[in-house]
Scaffold this motif. Sequence first.
Motif, PDB file in Angstrom:
ATOM      1  N   SER A  17       0.853  -1.176   0.000  1.00  0.00           N
ATOM      2  CA  SER A  17       0.000   0.000   0.000  1.00  0.00           C
ATOM      3  C   SER A  17       0.896   1.235   0.000  1.00  0.00           C
ATOM      4  N   TYR A  18       0.582   2.166  -0.913  1.00  0.00           N
ATOM      5  CA  TYR A  18       1.416   3.350  -1.085  1.00  0.00           C
ATOM      6  C   TYR A  18       0.574   4.608  -0.960  1.00  0.00           C
ATOM      7  N   ALA A  19       1.157   5.640  -0.385  1.00  0.00           N
ATOM      8  CA  ALA A  19       0.505   6.944  -0.310  1.00  0.00           C
ATOM      9  C   ALA A  19       0.593   7.621  -1.672  1.00  0.00           C
ATOM     10  N   ARG A  53      -4.816   5.262  -0.756  1.00  0.00           N
ATOM     11  CA  ARG A  53      -3.816   4.204  -0.649  1.00  0.00           C
ATOM     12  C   ARG A  53      -3.812   3.428  -1.960  1.00  0.00           C
TER      13      ARG A  53
END
Length: 148
Positions: A17-19, A53
């Motif tokens: 999960s990435y911002a 996300r």
Amino acid sequence: MIPSLRLNVDMKSRAASYAIGEIAQRFGLATHVLRHWESMGLIDPARVGGQRRYTDDDAYRVAAIIRGKQAGLSLEQIQQMITAADPAPRTAILRSRAKELEDRIAATRAALDLINSVLRCRHADFTQCPSFREAITREGTVAIVGSK
């Protein structure tokens, strides 16, 4: 000594999960670009605590959008391709773009051939060069005096 395998039973399987900032930096984009693509329905990141996300699947979608733009597709065309339940619209869009690129490549090759004929010319006035004239006539883009 017998080798052993240790198993961590507390380890949970978790998708990456990435911002938004991480994805933007990863692809060299401004965050507002990702927000715009989201507003168009091109991407749909999950929300966790009100924050976007992005998963690996979202990253692949972003990469597909970037590559589509590099291929000269508009965001609207990319959206049509991504959201189409039937592959026919995607095929039509891609065939049309492929034809445009093929035409552009042919025109670029013709221009390169013409430039190379002038580079090979040893005449003081290249417009008097038989090779140049042949290339112009073969190209068919210039009306030649005396031709009907």
